[in-house]
Design a protein around this motif. Structure first.
Motif, PDB file in Angstrom:
ATOM      1  N   UNK A  47      -6.922  -4.095  -5.321  1.00 41.22           N
ATOM      2  CA  UNK A  47      -6.499  -4.898  -4.182  1.00 41.22           C
ATOM      3  C   UNK A  47      -4.991  -4.829  -4.048  1.00 41.22           C
ATOM      4  N   UNK A  48      -4.541  -5.041  -2.824  1.00 40.00           N
ATOM      5  CA  UNK A  48      -3.130  -4.851  -2.480  1.00 40.00           C
ATOM      6  C   UNK A  48      -2.627  -6.095  -1.768  1.00 40.00           C
ATOM      7  N   UNK A  60      -5.553  -7.132   0.722  1.00 35.52           N
ATOM      8  CA  UNK A  60      -6.674  -6.248   1.058  1.00 35.52           C
ATOM      9  C   UNK A  60      -7.475  -5.970  -0.205  1.00 35.52           C
ATOM     10  N   UNK A  61      -8.782  -6.099  -0.128  1.00 33.74           N
ATOM     11  CA  UNK A  61      -9.679  -5.787  -1.246  1.00 33.74           C
ATOM     12  C   UNK A  61     -10.450  -4.523  -0.920  1.00 33.74           C
ATOM     13  N   UNK A  62     -10.571  -3.642  -1.891  1.00 33.39           N
ATOM     14  CA  UNK A  62     -11.432  -2.466  -1.785  1.00 33.39           C
ATOM     15  C   UNK A  62     -12.066  -2.282  -3.155  1.00 33.39           C
ATOM     16  N   UNK A 126     -15.013  -4.363   1.232  1.00 30.34           N
ATOM     17  CA  UNK A 126     -13.732  -4.033   1.855  1.00 30.34           C
ATOM     18  C   UNK A 126     -13.399  -5.175   2.797  1.00 30.34           C
ATOM     19  N   UNK A 127     -12.314  -5.880   2.504  1.00 29.16           N
ATOM     20  CA  UNK A 127     -11.971  -7.069   3.279  1.00 29.16           C
ATOM     21  C   UNK A 127     -10.465  -7.259   3.287  1.00 29.16           C
ATOM     22  N   UNK A 177      -9.150   2.057  10.429  1.00 27.96           N
ATOM     23  CA  UNK A 177      -7.969   2.860  10.105  1.00 27.96           C
ATOM     24  C   UNK A 177      -7.445   2.541   8.715  1.00 27.96           C
ATOM     25  N   UNK A 178      -7.395   1.258   8.368  1.00 30.80           N
ATOM     26  CA  UNK A 178      -6.923   0.841   7.041  1.00 30.80           C
ATOM     27  C   UNK A 178      -7.828   1.391   5.949  1.00 30.80           C
ATOM     28  N   UNK A 179      -9.125   1.378   6.204  1.00 28.37           N
ATOM     29  CA  UNK A 179     -10.083   1.827   5.190  1.00 28.37           C
ATOM     30  C   UNK A 179      -9.889   3.293   4.835  1.00 28.37           C
ATOM     31  N   UNK A 180      -9.350   4.057   5.763  1.00 28.37           N
ATOM     32  CA  UNK A 180      -9.130   5.487   5.527  1.00 28.37           C
ATOM     33  C   UNK A 180      -7.756   5.802   4.957  1.00 28.37           C
ATOM     34  N   UNK A 181      -6.963   4.770   4.688  1.00 29.63           N
ATOM     35  CA  UNK A 181      -5.642   4.955   4.089  1.00 29.63           C
ATOM     36  C   UNK A 181      -5.705   4.773   2.576  1.00 29.63           C
TER      37      UNK A 181
END
Length: 217
Positions: A47-48, A60-62, A126-127, A177-181
Motif C-alpha cells: 500500500x502507498x 492506495x491498497x493493492x 484494490x482500493x 489508470x491507477x491500477x495499471x501504474x
C-alpha cells in the motif's frame, strides 16, 4: 489471526505508526516512507500513502492476503471524512465490521467510530481512500447527509458510515489508470497526488451541484 490497530489523521502520523508495526513485527519493507511492501508470509502486494495538500491525503491498497487478518481502525479526535473507492465490489457496513456489497463501490465514513475490516483470504483488494478535512465538506448535500448520519447515530452508536453510492464513470476510469501504474515508478507520487485532487474535485462537483439519492445503511 493477525490483528492490526491504527487510527487515521490528516498528517502522516498514523501511517508511520502502522508501518513501524508492520516492519518491526512482520518484516515488511518501507520505501521512501510512503510505499510499504507487505511481508510475503501475510500478503502479496503493498500500500502507498502520500500527503497531497493541507487537509487531504490518499492511501492506495493493492493486496491479496494469505492469512486471516483483522484491521481495526480506532476513532480519533481529528475532524476528517474517509472517502473509500473500492475497485472490486461495493461497500457495506455491518456492526463493527466493513464488508463488501456488489451494488456500491463508494463509501464515505466518519472518523468518530471504531471500525474493523476483515478481508477474505485469497481475494485481491484494490482500493483507494481519500482522507479529507471536514472543513472542505461544507456544502448542502454533505450537510444534509450529516443530519441523516446524526439521526442514525443517535439510534445506533456503532454507525460510522456517512453514505454510500455507486462510483461515477470518470472516477472509475481514474481507478483503472491507477491500477495499471507501478507504485515503484519514480513519478508515481506526483501522479497520485494529481489523481487525489481530481477525485476530490469530481466528488465535490457531484455532490454539491446536484441532489443525488444517497444510500444509507
Amino acid at each position: 489471526m493477525i490483528e492490526l490497530n491504527h487510527t487515521y489523521s490528516l498528517k502522516a502520523k498514523w501511517q508511520k505508526q502502522l508501518t513501524q508495526e508492520l516492519v518491526e513485527q512482520f518484516g515488511a519493507e518501507l520505501i521512501d516512507d510512503k510505499l510499504l511492501l507487505m511481508p510475503k508470509c501475510i500478503a502479496d502486494g503493498s500500500f502507498y500513502y502520500t500527503d497531497v495538500v493541507s487537509g487531504l491525503s490518499i492511501v492506495v491498497w493493492d493486496l491479496t492476503f494469505k492469512k486471516p487478518i483483522k484491521i481495526r481502525r480506532h476513532k480519533s479526535d481529528e475532524d476528517l471524512y474517509i472517502i473509500h473507492y473500492n475497485f472490486n465490489d461495493g461497500i457495506n457496513s455491518v456492526g463493527d465490521k466493513i464488508e463488501y456489497k456488489a451494488d456500491y463501490r463508494l463509501g464515505v465514513f466518519n472518523n468518530v467510530i471504531d471500525k474493523t475490516f476483515q478481508p477474505t483470504v485469497g481475494e485481491h483488494i484494490f482500493a483507494m481512500r481519500l482522507l479529507v478535512s471536514k472543513e472542505i465538506f461544507n456544502f448542502s448535500v454533505i450537510n444534509g447527509a450529516k443530519k441523516e448520519f446524526d439521526k442514525r447515530k443517535a439510534k445506533n452508536s456503532n454507525e460510522s458510515i456517512f453514505f454510500y453510492d455507486s462510483i461515477d464513470s470518470e472516477s472509475m476510469l481514474i481507478m483503472h489508470a491507477i491500477k495499471n501504474k507501478s507504485f515503484q515508478d519514480p513519478a508515481f507520487d506526483v501522479y497520485l497526488r494529481g489523481i487525489a485532487l481530481r477525485l476530490l474535485g469530481i466528488f465535490i462537483d457531484r455532490y454539491s451541484s446536484q441532489s443525488p439519492r444517497l444510500n444509507y445503511v
